[in-house]
Design a protein around this motif. Structure first.
Motif, PDB file in Angstrom:
ATOM      1  N   ARG A 124       0.771  -1.311   0.183  1.00 52.05           N
ATOM      2  CA  ARG A 124       0.150  -0.016   0.088  1.00 52.05           C
ATOM      3  C   ARG A 124       0.875   1.258   0.038  1.00 52.05           C
ATOM      4  N   THR A 125       1.998   1.099   0.713  1.00 49.65           N
ATOM      5  CA  THR A 125       2.940   2.501   0.636  1.00 49.65           C
ATOM      6  C   THR A 125       3.645   2.219  -0.438  1.00 49.65           C
ATOM      7  N   ARG A 126       3.173   2.870  -1.506  1.00 51.12           N
ATOM      8  CA  ARG A 126       4.077   2.758  -2.826  1.00 51.12           C
ATOM      9  C   ARG A 126       4.069   4.201  -3.399  1.00 51.12           C
ATOM     10  N   THR A 127       5.094   4.241  -4.292  1.00 48.77           N
ATOM     11  CA  THR A 127       5.140   5.555  -5.160  1.00 48.77           C
ATOM     12  C   THR A 127       5.549   5.071  -6.587  1.00 48.77           C
ATOM     13  N   ASP A 128       5.035   5.907  -7.574  1.00 45.05           N
ATOM     14  CA  ASP A 128       5.000   5.528  -8.883  1.00 45.05           C
ATOM     15  C   ASP A 128       6.486   5.275  -9.438  1.00 45.05           C
ATOM     16  N   PHE A 129       7.372   6.131  -9.031  1.00 48.27           N
ATOM     17  CA  PHE A 129       8.892   6.040  -9.200  1.00 48.27           C
ATOM     18  C   PHE A 129       9.714   6.367  -8.276  1.00 48.27           C
ATOM     19  N   PHE A 130      10.891   5.860  -8.192  1.00 49.43           N
ATOM     20  CA  PHE A 130      11.749   6.038  -7.022  1.00 49.43           C
ATOM     21  C   PHE A 130      12.967   6.003  -7.840  1.00 49.43           C
ATOM     22  N   VAL A 131      13.626   7.292  -7.441  1.00 51.15           N
ATOM     23  CA  VAL A 131      15.098   7.537  -8.194  1.00 51.15           C
ATOM     24  C   VAL A 131      16.301   7.588  -7.578  1.00 51.15           C
ATOM     25  N   TYR A 132      17.352   7.224  -7.994  1.00 56.76           N
ATOM     26  CA  TYR A 132      18.645   7.130  -7.096  1.00 56.76           C
ATOM     27  C   TYR A 132      19.463   8.073  -7.985  1.00 56.76           C
ATOM     28  N   HIS A 133      20.081   8.965  -7.471  1.00 57.14           N
ATOM     29  CA  HIS A 133      21.165   9.764  -8.169  1.00 57.14           C
ATOM     30  C   HIS A 133      22.372   9.985  -7.127  1.00 57.14           C
ATOM     31  N   LYS A 134      23.214  10.870  -7.763  1.00 56.43           N
ATOM     32  CA  LYS A 134      24.478  10.769  -6.887  1.00 56.43           C
ATOM     33  C   LYS A 134      24.533  11.249  -5.736  1.00 56.43           C
ATOM     34  N   HIS A 135      23.542  12.323  -5.333  1.00 58.98           N
ATOM     35  CA  HIS A 135      23.699  12.638  -4.034  1.00 58.98           C
ATOM     36  C   HIS A 135      22.399  12.324  -3.246  1.00 58.98           C
ATOM     37  N   GLY A 136      21.829  11.615  -3.551  1.00 59.26           N
ATOM     38  CA  GLY A 136      20.711  11.116  -2.630  1.00 59.26           C
ATOM     39  C   GLY A 136      19.606  10.363  -3.447  1.00 59.26           C
ATOM     40  N   GLN A 137      18.133  10.468  -3.078  1.00 59.50           N
ATOM     41  CA  GLN A 137      17.063   9.902  -3.830  1.00 59.50           C
ATOM     42  C   GLN A 137      15.950  10.817  -3.679  1.00 59.50           C
ATOM     43  N   PHE A 138      14.988  10.344  -4.610  1.00 63.61           N
ATOM     44  CA  PHE A 138      13.613  10.984  -4.532  1.00 63.61           C
ATOM     45  C   PHE A 138      12.565  10.278  -5.231  1.00 63.61           C
ATOM     46  N   SER A 139      11.320  10.412  -4.759  1.00 63.29           N
ATOM     47  CA  SER A 139      10.217   9.587  -5.290  1.00 63.29           C
ATOM     48  C   SER A 139       9.288  10.597  -6.124  1.00 63.29           C
ATOM     49  N   VAL A 140       8.699   9.975  -7.115  1.00 61.20           N
ATOM     50  CA  VAL A 140       7.702  10.774  -7.871  1.00 61.20           C
ATOM     51  C   VAL A 140       6.211  10.104  -7.917  1.00 61.20           C
ATOM     52  N   ASP A 141       5.253  10.863  -7.443  1.00 65.03           N
ATOM     53  CA  ASP A 141       3.925  10.355  -7.624  1.00 65.03           C
ATOM     54  C   ASP A 141       3.239  11.130  -8.927  1.00 65.03           C
ATOM     55  N   VAL A 142       2.681  10.581  -9.814  1.00 67.70           N
ATOM     56  CA  VAL A 142       2.335  11.040 -11.033  1.00 67.70           C
ATOM     57  C   VAL A 142       0.731  11.117 -10.812  1.00 67.70           C
ATOM     58  N   PHE A 143      -0.048  12.324 -11.378  1.00 69.81           N
ATOM     59  CA  PHE A 143      -1.231  12.260 -11.468  1.00 69.81           C
ATOM     60  C   PHE A 143      -1.761  13.159 -12.533  1.00 69.81           C
ATOM     61  N   TYR A 144      -2.926  13.062 -12.990  1.00 64.94           N
ATOM     62  CA  TYR A 144      -3.571  13.963 -14.257  1.00 64.94           C
ATOM     63  C   TYR A 144      -5.047  14.477 -13.708  1.00 64.94           C
ATOM     64  N   PRO A 145      -4.928  15.645 -12.958  1.00 65.70           N
ATOM     65  CA  PRO A 145      -6.167  16.310 -12.647  1.00 65.70           C
ATOM     66  C   PRO A 145      -6.710  16.920 -13.815  1.00 65.70           C
ATOM     67  N   SER A 146      -8.312  16.636 -13.844  1.00 67.66           N
ATOM     68  CA  SER A 146      -9.020  17.437 -14.980  1.00 67.66           C
ATOM     69  C   SER A 146      -9.077  18.812 -14.873  1.00 67.66           C
ATOM     70  N   ASN A 147      -9.100  19.276 -13.807  1.00 73.19           N
ATOM     71  CA  ASN A 147      -9.314  20.737 -13.515  1.00 73.19           C
ATOM     72  C   ASN A 147      -8.636  21.203 -12.158  1.00 73.19           C
ATOM     73  N   LYS A 148      -8.928  22.641 -11.688  1.00 69.50           N
ATOM     74  CA  LYS A 148      -8.415  22.810 -10.576  1.00 69.50           C
ATOM     75  C   LYS A 148      -8.984  22.261  -9.435  1.00 69.50           C
ATOM     76  N   HIS A 149     -10.240  22.199  -9.300  1.00 70.29           N
ATOM     77  CA  HIS A 149     -11.092  21.611  -8.543  1.00 70.29           C
ATOM     78  C   HIS A 149     -10.605  20.308  -8.191  1.00 70.29           C
ATOM     79  N   ASN A 150     -10.324  19.214  -9.348  1.00 71.02           N
ATOM     80  CA  ASN A 150      -9.718  17.916  -9.094  1.00 71.02           C
ATOM     81  C   ASN A 150      -8.539  18.045  -8.607  1.00 71.02           C
ATOM     82  N   PHE A 151      -7.625  19.019  -8.906  1.00 71.66           N
ATOM     83  CA  PHE A 151      -6.262  18.938  -8.628  1.00 71.66           C
ATOM     84  C   PHE A 151      -6.173  19.150  -7.037  1.00 71.66           C
ATOM     85  N   ILE A 152      -6.950  19.902  -6.419  1.00 77.43           N
ATOM     86  CA  ILE A 152      -7.247  20.098  -4.882  1.00 77.43           C
ATOM     87  C   ILE A 152      -7.506  18.773  -4.349  1.00 77.43           C
ATOM     88  N   GLY A 153      -8.554  18.054  -4.721  1.00 75.67           N
ATOM     89  CA  GLY A 153      -8.916  16.574  -4.343  1.00 75.67           C
ATOM     90  C   GLY A 153      -7.723  15.596  -4.438  1.00 75.67           C
TER      91      GLY A 153
END
Length: 222
Positions: A124-153
């Motif tokens: 359940r605790t998942r992220t779309d992408f997890f990236v390693y680079h020379k000085h650390g890591q970061f995760s990426v969660d991708v989404f496509y909101p249809s509008n501003k209202h949907n973006f907030i949700g």
């Protein structure tokens, strides 16, 4: 040709009333512009249509209005319409994630980009992408909101997901992929949010994300 001002003039302020013919004209205008009829959220955001509260009082909601207008589709949340929408959403999600995955692989190397990364064994605790680079890591969660209202949700939902300790170990990029959402609108939402992003959480559009990645140094495969 339908004039927005003419439609607005049909609104009787004393009775809080829109004439059905003018509402129908507004629906036709929206259809001509978007090749489909508006959803409840879009009706509220549309300058030439009444507020959804007005429709609730007069027609018992948007579905009742669509029935009164004798539209072929009255409920966008059921049946074939819902099925087609889900199919299109899944297809778009696959295409977007593949494009991002290809971009990350090219930048950081396939060995250092994990797709569908699980932080723990509960799946359940998942992220779309997890990236390693020379000085650390970061995760990426991708989404496509249809509008501003949907973006907030969407953002509120993701922030709840990323509250757990295991999900907060690394910086996270909430990557929104709707090119029609303006950066200034996103910033206004973030400024007005009571529940603020953490210092290691960012919302980015795709071009911003690519610029962010360009400043990271890739690992070297030995």
């Amino acid at each position: 040709m339908i004039n927005n001002n003419d439609i607005k003039k049909s609104f009787n302020k004393k009775k809080n009333f829109w004439e059905i013919d003018k509402i129908k004209e507004g629906f036709k205008k929206f259809f001509n512009e978007n090749n489909r009829y508006p959803t409840a959220t879009e009706i509220d955001e549309c300058s030439y249509l009444p507020a959804s509260r007005t429709l609730q009082r007069r027609f018992n909601g948007v579905v009742g209005l669509r029935q009164a207008l004798k539209l072929d589709i009255t409920d966008f949340t059921k049946g074939k319409v819902r099925s087609e929408k889900a199919k299109n959403v899944n297809k778009r999600a696959y295409t977007l994630e593949k494009n991002i995955y290809d971009f990350l692989n090219k930048k950081f190397g396939v060995e250092f980009v994990h797709r569908e990364y699980f932080f723990s064994d509960d799946h359940r605790t998942r992220t779309d992408f997890f990236v390693y680079h020379k000085h650390g890591q970061f995760s990426v969660d991708v989404f496509y909101p249809s509008n501003k209202h949907n973006f907030i949700g969407c953002l509120n939902s993701k922030m709840r997901t990323y509250r757990s300790d295991v999900m907060m170990q690394y910086p996270v990029i909430f990557l929104q992929m709707n090119e029609n959402l303006k950066r200034e609108d996103i910033d206004k939402v973030l400024i007005n949010k009571k529940n603020k992003l953490r210092s290691d959480q960012q919302v980015m559009c795709y071009e911003e994300f690519k610029n962010f990645c360009s400043k990271k140094t890739s690992n070297t495969v030995i």
